[in-house]
Scaffold this motif. Structure first.
Motif, PDB file in Angstrom:
ATOM      1  N   ASN A 101      -3.277  16.772  -5.721  1.00  0.00           N
ATOM      2  CA  ASN A 101      -3.757  15.425  -6.036  1.00  0.00           C
ATOM      3  C   ASN A 101      -3.359  14.961  -7.428  1.00  0.00           C
ATOM      4  N   ALA A 102      -2.775  15.867  -8.230  1.00  0.00           N
ATOM      5  CA  ALA A 102      -2.374  15.476  -9.585  1.00  0.00           C
ATOM      6  C   ALA A 102      -1.126  14.607  -9.501  1.00  0.00           C
ATOM      7  N   LYS A 103      -0.920  13.764 -10.513  1.00  0.00           N
ATOM      8  CA  LYS A 103       0.209  12.822 -10.478  1.00  0.00           C
ATOM      9  C   LYS A 103       1.548  13.541 -10.319  1.00  0.00           C
ATOM     10  N   LEU A 104       1.756  14.597 -11.119  1.00  0.00           N
ATOM     11  CA  LEU A 104       3.008  15.343 -10.998  1.00  0.00           C
ATOM     12  C   LEU A 104       2.733  16.763 -10.492  1.00  0.00           C
ATOM     13  N   GLY A 105       1.764  16.874  -9.601  1.00  0.00           N
ATOM     14  CA  GLY A 105       1.392  18.208  -9.116  1.00  0.00           C
ATOM     15  C   GLY A 105       2.384  18.762  -8.123  1.00  0.00           C
ATOM     16  N   ILE A 106       3.312  17.909  -7.716  1.00  0.00           N
ATOM     17  CA  ILE A 106       4.308  18.335  -6.753  1.00  0.00           C
ATOM     18  C   ILE A 106       5.619  17.680  -7.175  1.00  0.00           C
ATOM     19  N   THR A 107       6.725  18.392  -7.038  1.00  0.00           N
ATOM     20  CA  THR A 107       8.016  17.811  -7.435  1.00  0.00           C
ATOM     21  C   THR A 107       8.615  17.082  -6.235  1.00  0.00           C
ATOM     22  N   ILE A 108       9.123  15.875  -6.487  1.00  0.00           N
ATOM     23  CA  ILE A 108       9.722  15.094  -5.402  1.00  0.00           C
ATOM     24  C   ILE A 108      11.125  14.673  -5.804  1.00  0.00           C
ATOM     25  N   LEU A 109      12.083  14.976  -4.951  1.00  0.00           N
ATOM     26  CA  LEU A 109      13.436  14.457  -5.150  1.00  0.00           C
ATOM     27  C   LEU A 109      13.635  13.334  -4.144  1.00  0.00           C
ATOM     28  N   GLY A 110      14.020  12.149  -4.618  1.00  0.00           N
ATOM     29  CA  GLY A 110      14.313  11.033  -3.713  1.00  0.00           C
ATOM     30  C   GLY A 110      15.578  11.324  -2.909  1.00  0.00           C
ATOM     31  N   GLU A 111      16.101  10.325  -2.238  1.00  0.00           N
ATOM     32  CA  GLU A 111      17.273  10.528  -1.391  1.00  0.00           C
ATOM     33  C   GLU A 111      18.508  10.861  -2.230  1.00  0.00           C
ATOM     34  N   ALA A 112      19.342  11.780  -1.711  1.00  0.00           N
ATOM     35  CA  ALA A 112      20.655  12.078  -2.287  1.00  0.00           C
ATOM     36  C   ALA A 112      20.612  12.407  -3.775  1.00  0.00           C
ATOM     37  N   VAL A 113      19.678  13.273  -4.152  1.00  0.00           N
ATOM     38  CA  VAL A 113      19.627  13.763  -5.536  1.00  0.00           C
ATOM     39  C   VAL A 113      20.413  15.071  -5.580  1.00  0.00           C
ATOM     40  N   LYS A 168       0.873  -1.172   0.000  1.00  0.00           N
ATOM     41  CA  LYS A 168       0.000   0.000   0.000  1.00  0.00           C
ATOM     42  C   LYS A 168       0.911   1.223   0.000  1.00  0.00           C
ATOM     43  N   GLY A 169       0.315   2.388  -0.202  1.00  0.00           N
ATOM     44  CA  GLY A 169       1.138   3.603  -0.120  1.00  0.00           C
ATOM     45  C   GLY A 169       2.167   3.688  -1.223  1.00  0.00           C
ATOM     46  N   THR A 170       1.925   2.997  -2.360  1.00  0.00           N
ATOM     47  CA  THR A 170       2.911   3.057  -3.443  1.00  0.00           C
ATOM     48  C   THR A 170       2.960   4.458  -4.043  1.00  0.00           C
ATOM     49  N   ARG A 171       1.882   5.242  -3.803  1.00  0.00           N
ATOM     50  CA  ARG A 171       1.910   6.627  -4.289  1.00  0.00           C
ATOM     51  C   ARG A 171       2.944   7.441  -3.539  1.00  0.00           C
ATOM     52  N   PHE A 172       3.514   6.825  -2.498  1.00  0.00           N
ATOM     53  CA  PHE A 172       4.514   7.526  -1.719  1.00  0.00           C
ATOM     54  C   PHE A 172       5.924   7.320  -2.243  1.00  0.00           C
ATOM     55  N   ARG A 173       6.073   6.538  -3.318  1.00  0.00           N
ATOM     56  CA  ARG A 173       7.412   6.394  -3.882  1.00  0.00           C
ATOM     57  C   ARG A 173       7.814   7.711  -4.532  1.00  0.00           C
ATOM     58  N   PRO A 174       9.074   8.083  -4.623  1.00  0.00           N
ATOM     59  CA  PRO A 174      10.242   7.306  -4.192  1.00  0.00           C
ATOM     60  C   PRO A 174      10.557   7.443  -2.712  1.00  0.00           C
ATOM     61  N   LEU A 175       9.774   8.242  -1.962  1.00  0.00           N
ATOM     62  CA  LEU A 175      10.137   8.476  -0.565  1.00  0.00           C
ATOM     63  C   LEU A 175       9.985   7.215   0.263  1.00  0.00           C
ATOM     64  N   ILE A 225       9.632  25.331  -4.385  1.00  0.00           N
ATOM     65  CA  ILE A 225       8.207  25.663  -4.241  1.00  0.00           C
ATOM     66  C   ILE A 225       7.377  24.417  -4.549  1.00  0.00           C
ATOM     67  N   ASN A 226       6.444  24.053  -3.667  1.00  0.00           N
ATOM     68  CA  ASN A 226       5.571  22.881  -3.864  1.00  0.00           C
ATOM     69  C   ASN A 226       6.397  21.631  -4.164  1.00  0.00           C
ATOM     70  N   ALA A 227       7.323  21.330  -3.275  1.00  0.00           N
ATOM     71  CA  ALA A 227       8.208  20.193  -3.532  1.00  0.00           C
ATOM     72  C   ALA A 227       8.593  19.524  -2.223  1.00  0.00           C
ATOM     73  N   ILE A 228       9.012  18.269  -2.352  1.00  0.00           N
ATOM     74  CA  ILE A 228       9.595  17.557  -1.208  1.00  0.00           C
ATOM     75  C   ILE A 228      11.004  17.181  -1.613  1.00  0.00           C
ATOM     76  N   VAL A 229      11.962  17.596  -0.791  1.00  0.00           N
ATOM     77  CA  VAL A 229      13.368  17.360  -1.115  1.00  0.00           C
ATOM     78  C   VAL A 229      13.879  16.276  -0.177  1.00  0.00           C
ATOM     79  N   GLY A 230      14.265  15.116  -0.774  1.00  0.00           N
ATOM     80  CA  GLY A 230      14.654  13.933   0.004  1.00  0.00           C
ATOM     81  C   GLY A 230      15.968  14.103   0.747  1.00  0.00           C
ATOM     82  N   TRP A 231      16.170  13.230   1.704  1.00  0.00           N
ATOM     83  CA  TRP A 231      17.353  13.216   2.574  1.00  0.00           C
ATOM     84  C   TRP A 231      18.651  13.389   1.771  1.00  0.00           C
ATOM     85  N   LYS A 232      19.573  14.224   2.313  1.00  0.00           N
ATOM     86  CA  LYS A 232      20.922  14.382   1.761  1.00  0.00           C
ATOM     87  C   LYS A 232      20.963  14.925   0.324  1.00  0.00           C
TER      88      LYS A 232
END
Length: 389
Positions: free
Chosen positions: A348-360, A19-26, A325-332
């Motif tokens: 709620n949009a698929k790419l409505g927010i920018t996400i950087l996984g760890e160490a990007v 479950k929570g696969t929408r939470f990838r890559p975090l 702005i409107n983003a989650i910046v992953g660890w390191k």
């Protein structure tokens, strides 16, 4: 045991890796319930709310993550709150009613008179003591926390009709096709132990149906819609809908805020600035932080940086004049000088927010818009509307 001493236990459903696969890559790094929300793991919010319930004997977390993923957290939180918290691992998903039933012997160990059931992915003011009082007054087998929402958004949730005077639950539909009501289910419940009898009843009906199905092909066509095993019992469709209108279930309305956290965007939508050991490089330099910014430990934010509606996780560096702005910046991760990491913020949009996984690493003067970047990538050219694997 007098009425005032009635013991209570709480069960928090934490789900599992499927479950929570929408939470990838975090969620590749951390189970979704342990993802930081306002400076604390997401599950901390319902757990600390349970602490306010009078005569609370135990808190159980039920899910199908590996035990080792929760062991440290559970022992730390038990010590901190001085309430025993235990993690119970399901062998496979059983649905929230099935999961409760699966561990009924352990849950009933303290002989509780009432059992709270909370979903881990809701964030609200959790008026649990008040809800318990109402539940005792109603005298039913269960009480649901409900909230009024806008007509447009109601259909994304379980809609229900309650008697305006007695507050009895009269009708319940999960994600209806047509508008039923602007009252929705918040995913927070309190039950008496009779709930186990109700779940058992449903479970045996499902088993009977499964046996019948082998006999009759007509039945097989009828029930092809239900593809779950008979020990998988859903709380909403299998328990709440059939018991509605039978003077068994009641509602307690909250007028505070309520938010469901299904996607990282919802996290960005619910955060508040959390305390952190933030080092702001040379304080005098102009930098603007806020509104809706959560910064974790050891983040380094350079002069001239601008942060709005974002979550900065541990050990992140935003260099001078960087914009998030409107983003989650992953660890390191690190964001170079004059770079921008941003999105429109349609949560709620698929790419409505920018996400950087760890160490990007985002190099200097690179712009990343509406994108998801998997861990350990380096971006030296600008990207838009992309998922970078």
């Amino acid at each position: 045991m007098g009425g005032s001493e009635e013991r209570v236990v709480a069960v928090i459903m934490v789900g599992g890796p499927t479950k929570g696969t929408r939470f990838r890559p975090l969620s590749l790094n951390i189970p979704k319930p342990l993802f930081p929300l306002a400076g604390q793991p997401m599950v901390h919010h319902p757990i600390s709310a349970c602490k306010r319930i009078p005569n609370l004997a135990q808190i159980y977390l039920v899910g199908f993550y590996e035990e080792r993923e929760f062991a440290l957290y559970v022992s730390a939180i038990s010590n901190e709150l001085r309430v025993p918290v235990r993690y119970l691992r399901e062998d496979k998903p059983h649905g929230s009613a099935g999961g409760l039933y699966n561990f009924r012997d352990l849950i009933m160990e303290d002989n509780p008179a009432h059992i709270f059931l909370l979903n881990c992915d809701v964030c609200c003011s959790f008026p649990l003591p008040e809800m318990l009082e109402a539940h005792k007054r109603y005298g039913g087998i269960g009480t649901l926390l409900v909230i009024k929402v806008s007509v447009e958004s109601a259909s994304q949730f379980g809609e229900l009709v309650a008697d305006p005077v007695t507050k009895e639950l009269l009708h319940y539909t999960e994600k209806p096709e047509t508008f039923v009501s602007d009252l929705i289910n918040c995913g927070v419940y309190v039950f008496t132990p009779e709930i186990f009898t109700a779940i058992q009843g449903v479970s045996s009906q499902l088993k009977d149906r499964a046996n019948l199905r082998r006999v009759s092909s007509f039945e097989a066509l009828q029930s092809a819609t239900r593809s779950f095993p008979s020990d998988f019992v859903r709380l909403d469709q299998d328990i709440l809908s059939p018991l509605a209108g039978k003077k068994q279930l009641y509602t307690y309305e909250t007028r505070d805020f309520w938010e469901q956290i299904k996607t990282p965007g919802n996290v960005a939508g619910t955060i508040v600035l959390s305390d952190s050991s933030l080092s702001l490089a040379n304080e005098t330099a102009m930098k603007q932080i806020g509104p809706n910014v959560s910064i974790s430990a050891n983040a380094r934010i350079g002069p001239g940086a601008r942060l709005i509606s974002c979550i900065i996780l541990d050990d992140v560096e935003v260099m001078e004049n960087g914009v998030v702005i409107n983003a989650i910046v992953g660890w390191k991760s690190s964001i170079g000088k004059w770079s921008r990491v941003q999105a429109e913020g349609a949560y709620n949009a698929k790419l409505g927010i920018t996400i950087l996984g760890e160490a990007v690493t985002v190099e200097d003067e690179v712009v990343v818009v509406n994108s998801i970047v998997l861990p350990h990538k380096t971006l030296n050219v600008s990207v838009q509307e992309e998922i970078i694997l």
